[in-house]
Design a protein around this motif. Sequence first.
Motif, PDB file in Angstrom:
ATOM      1  N   GLU A 123       1.024  -1.061  -0.234  1.00  0.00           N
ATOM      2  CA  GLU A 123       0.177   0.164  -0.417  1.00  0.00           C
ATOM      3  C   GLU A 123       0.838   0.907   0.172  1.00  0.00           C
ATOM      4  O   GLU A 123       2.055   1.028   0.577  1.00  0.00           O
ATOM      5  CB  GLU A 123      -1.082   0.020   1.605  1.00  0.00           C
ATOM      6  N   ALA A 124       0.400   2.292  -0.184  1.00  0.00           N
ATOM      7  CA  ALA A 124       1.201   3.321  -0.520  1.00  0.00           C
ATOM      8  C   ALA A 124      -0.343   4.297  -1.065  1.00  0.00           C
ATOM      9  O   ALA A 124      -0.964   4.500  -1.520  1.00  0.00           O
ATOM     10  CB  ALA A 124       2.287   3.792  -1.820  1.00  0.00           C
ATOM     11  N   VAL A 167       6.984   7.671 -16.427  1.00  0.00           N
ATOM     12  CA  VAL A 167       6.250   7.485 -16.845  1.00  0.00           C
ATOM     13  C   VAL A 167       5.612   6.405 -16.928  1.00  0.00           C
ATOM     14  O   VAL A 167       6.617   5.431 -17.075  1.00  0.00           O
ATOM     15  CB  VAL A 167       6.490   8.005 -18.616  1.00  0.00           C
ATOM     16  N   ALA A 168       4.273   6.256 -15.904  1.00  0.00           N
ATOM     17  CA  ALA A 168       4.279   4.443 -16.208  1.00  0.00           C
ATOM     18  C   ALA A 168       2.667   4.180 -16.552  1.00  0.00           C
ATOM     19  O   ALA A 168       1.823   5.163 -16.529  1.00  0.00           O
ATOM     20  CB  ALA A 168       3.775   3.874 -14.576  1.00  0.00           C
ATOM     21  N   SER A 169       2.309   3.068 -16.719  1.00  0.00           N
ATOM     22  CA  SER A 169       0.404   2.574 -17.092  1.00  0.00           C
ATOM     23  C   SER A 169       0.512   3.641 -15.818  1.00  0.00           C
ATOM     24  O   SER A 169       0.326   2.112 -14.826  1.00  0.00           O
ATOM     25  CB  SER A 169       0.628   0.950 -17.717  1.00  0.00           C
ATOM     26  N   ILE A 170      -1.190   3.322 -15.852  1.00  0.00           N
ATOM     27  CA  ILE A 170      -1.425   3.727 -15.176  1.00  0.00           C
ATOM     28  C   ILE A 170      -2.120   1.928 -14.418  1.00  0.00           C
ATOM     29  O   ILE A 170      -2.867   2.291 -12.804  1.00  0.00           O
ATOM     30  CB  ILE A 170      -3.225   4.822 -15.666  1.00  0.00           C
ATOM     31  N   ASP A 171      -2.036   1.322 -15.261  1.00  0.00           N
ATOM     32  CA  ASP A 171      -2.599  -0.265 -14.146  1.00  0.00           C
ATOM     33  C   ASP A 171      -1.510  -0.432 -13.823  1.00  0.00           C
ATOM     34  O   ASP A 171      -1.303  -1.911 -13.413  1.00  0.00           O
ATOM     35  CB  ASP A 171      -3.057  -1.037 -15.496  1.00  0.00           C
ATOM     36  N   CYS A 172      -0.216   0.315 -13.433  1.00  0.00           N
ATOM     37  CA  CYS A 172       1.033  -0.386 -12.263  1.00  0.00           C
ATOM     38  C   CYS A 172       0.685  -0.286 -11.395  1.00  0.00           C
ATOM     39  O   CYS A 172       1.153  -1.173 -10.334  1.00  0.00           O
ATOM     40  CB  CYS A 172       2.314   0.678 -12.477  1.00  0.00           C
ATOM     41  N   ASP A 173      -0.723   0.457 -10.510  1.00  0.00           N
ATOM     42  CA  ASP A 173      -0.751   0.665  -9.652  1.00  0.00           C
ATOM     43  C   ASP A 173      -2.772   0.312  -9.332  1.00  0.00           C
ATOM     44  O   ASP A 173      -3.584   0.806  -9.715  1.00  0.00           O
ATOM     45  CB  ASP A 173      -0.680   2.469  -9.144  1.00  0.00           C
ATOM     46  N   TYR A 202       5.166   8.766  -4.521  1.00  0.00           N
ATOM     47  CA  TYR A 202       4.901   7.221  -4.154  1.00  0.00           C
ATOM     48  C   TYR A 202       5.400   7.934  -2.589  1.00  0.00           C
ATOM     49  O   TYR A 202       6.213   8.365  -2.350  1.00  0.00           O
ATOM     50  CB  TYR A 202       5.512   6.569  -4.078  1.00  0.00           C
ATOM     51  N   PHE A 203       4.398   7.769  -1.899  1.00  0.00           N
ATOM     52  CA  PHE A 203       5.185   8.393  -0.265  1.00  0.00           C
ATOM     53  C   PHE A 203       4.300   6.985   0.480  1.00  0.00           C
ATOM     54  O   PHE A 203       3.309   6.326   0.431  1.00  0.00           O
ATOM     55  CB  PHE A 203       4.420   9.123   0.120  1.00  0.00           C
ATOM     56  N   PRO A 204       4.578   6.950   1.630  1.00  0.00           N
ATOM     57  CA  PRO A 204       4.104   5.374   2.692  1.00  0.00           C
ATOM     58  C   PRO A 204       3.010   6.096   3.772  1.00  0.00           C
ATOM     59  O   PRO A 204       2.497   5.084   3.684  1.00  0.00           O
ATOM     60  CB  PRO A 204       5.432   4.734   3.866  1.00  0.00           C
ATOM     61  N   ILE A 222      -3.394   9.771  -4.484  1.00  0.00           N
ATOM     62  CA  ILE A 222      -5.090   8.951  -4.210  1.00  0.00           C
ATOM     63  C   ILE A 222      -3.913   7.495  -2.898  1.00  0.00           C
ATOM     64  O   ILE A 222      -2.097   7.027  -3.140  1.00  0.00           O
ATOM     65  CB  ILE A 222      -5.246   8.394  -5.028  1.00  0.00           C
ATOM     66  N   ALA A 223      -4.925   6.416  -2.713  1.00  0.00           N
ATOM     67  CA  ALA A 223      -3.705   5.269  -2.495  1.00  0.00           C
ATOM     68  C   ALA A 223      -4.593   3.952  -3.398  1.00  0.00           C
ATOM     69  O   ALA A 223      -5.073   4.404  -3.875  1.00  0.00           O
ATOM     70  CB  ALA A 223      -5.274   5.083  -0.973  1.00  0.00           C
ATOM     71  N   VAL A 224      -3.157   3.145  -3.417  1.00  0.00           N
ATOM     72  CA  VAL A 224      -3.009   2.415  -4.408  1.00  0.00           C
ATOM     73  C   VAL A 224      -1.976   1.412  -4.049  1.00  0.00           C
ATOM     74  O   VAL A 224      -1.987   1.711  -2.635  1.00  0.00           O
ATOM     75  CB  VAL A 224      -1.912   3.428  -5.662  1.00  0.00           C
ATOM     76  N   HIS A 225      -2.487   0.071  -4.609  1.00  0.00           N
ATOM     77  CA  HIS A 225      -1.505  -1.041  -4.262  1.00  0.00           C
ATOM     78  C   HIS A 225      -0.051  -0.848  -5.255  1.00  0.00           C
ATOM     79  O   HIS A 225      -0.691  -0.691  -6.677  1.00  0.00           O
ATOM     80  CB  HIS A 225      -2.013  -2.449  -4.078  1.00  0.00           C
ATOM     81  N   THR A 226       1.111  -0.800  -4.952  1.00  0.00           N
ATOM     82  CA  THR A 226       1.833  -0.117  -6.029  1.00  0.00           C
ATOM     83  C   THR A 226       2.427  -2.037  -7.041  1.00  0.00           C
ATOM     84  O   THR A 226       2.285  -2.909  -5.875  1.00  0.00           O
ATOM     85  CB  THR A 226       2.836   0.221  -5.585  1.00  0.00           C
ATOM     86  N   TYR A 227       2.286  -1.623  -8.279  1.00  0.00           N
ATOM     87  CA  TYR A 227       3.061  -2.876  -8.793  1.00  0.00           C
ATOM     88  C   TYR A 227       4.233  -2.982  -9.697  1.00  0.00           C
ATOM     89  O   TYR A 227       4.604  -3.636  -9.993  1.00  0.00           O
ATOM     90  CB  TYR A 227       1.901  -3.946  -9.512  1.00  0.00           C
ATOM     91  N   CYS A 228       4.913  -1.429  -9.565  1.00  0.00           N
ATOM     92  CA  CYS A 228       5.668  -1.307 -10.902  1.00  0.00           C
ATOM     93  C   CYS A 228       6.657  -0.300  -9.913  1.00  0.00           C
ATOM     94  O   CYS A 228       7.353   0.271 -10.726  1.00  0.00           O
ATOM     95  CB  CYS A 228       4.908  -0.396 -11.801  1.00  0.00           C
ATOM     96  N   LEU A 229       6.629  -0.289  -9.337  1.00  0.00           N
ATOM     97  CA  LEU A 229       8.357   0.258  -7.935  1.00  0.00           C
ATOM     98  C   LEU A 229       8.957  -0.426  -9.033  1.00  0.00           C
ATOM     99  O   LEU A 229      10.075  -1.015  -9.327  1.00  0.00           O
ATOM    100  CB  LEU A 229       8.208   0.142  -6.762  1.00  0.00           C
ATOM    101  N   SER A 230      10.575   0.844  -8.646  1.00  0.00           N
ATOM    102  CA  SER A 230      12.007   0.072  -9.632  1.00  0.00           C
ATOM    103  C   SER A 230      12.462   1.033  -8.492  1.00  0.00           C
ATOM    104  O   SER A 230      12.411   1.582  -7.784  1.00  0.00           O
ATOM    105  CB  SER A 230      12.556   0.794 -10.531  1.00  0.00           C
TER     106      SER A 230
END
Length: 98
Positions: free
Chosen positions: A8-9, A41-47, A68-70, A90-98
Amino acid sequence: RELTVAGEAWAVVLAADVDRAAPKLGRAIAAASEMGYRTSVASIDCDQGARAALGVSADSPYSYVAVYFPTRAAAAEFAARSLVAPVATIAVHTYCLS
C-alpha cells in the motif's frame, strides 16, 4: 514504513495523459527531479486502484507520473510544496516500483 511492490502507498499524481509522450508528463518528471524525487512515466495499471480513483475507463490507455509515499501525511506534505499542481493524491497498491 517502507514502500514495497504489491504494498500500500499514497501516490501523488503529477500528470496523466493518453499520450505517453505528452509534454506535461515530461514536465512532471522534471519537477519531481528538481525536488529531489525520481519518477517516470508509467501505465496507470501499474497501481491497483489508480484507474478507479482517477475515474479513467478500463479501455483507456492512460499513463501517468506519480511520486509514492508510505503515508497520507507524507504525500500531502509533498503535494503542498510540489512545483506542479498535482492531479490527485490517491491510495494504491503498487506493482511497478523500481
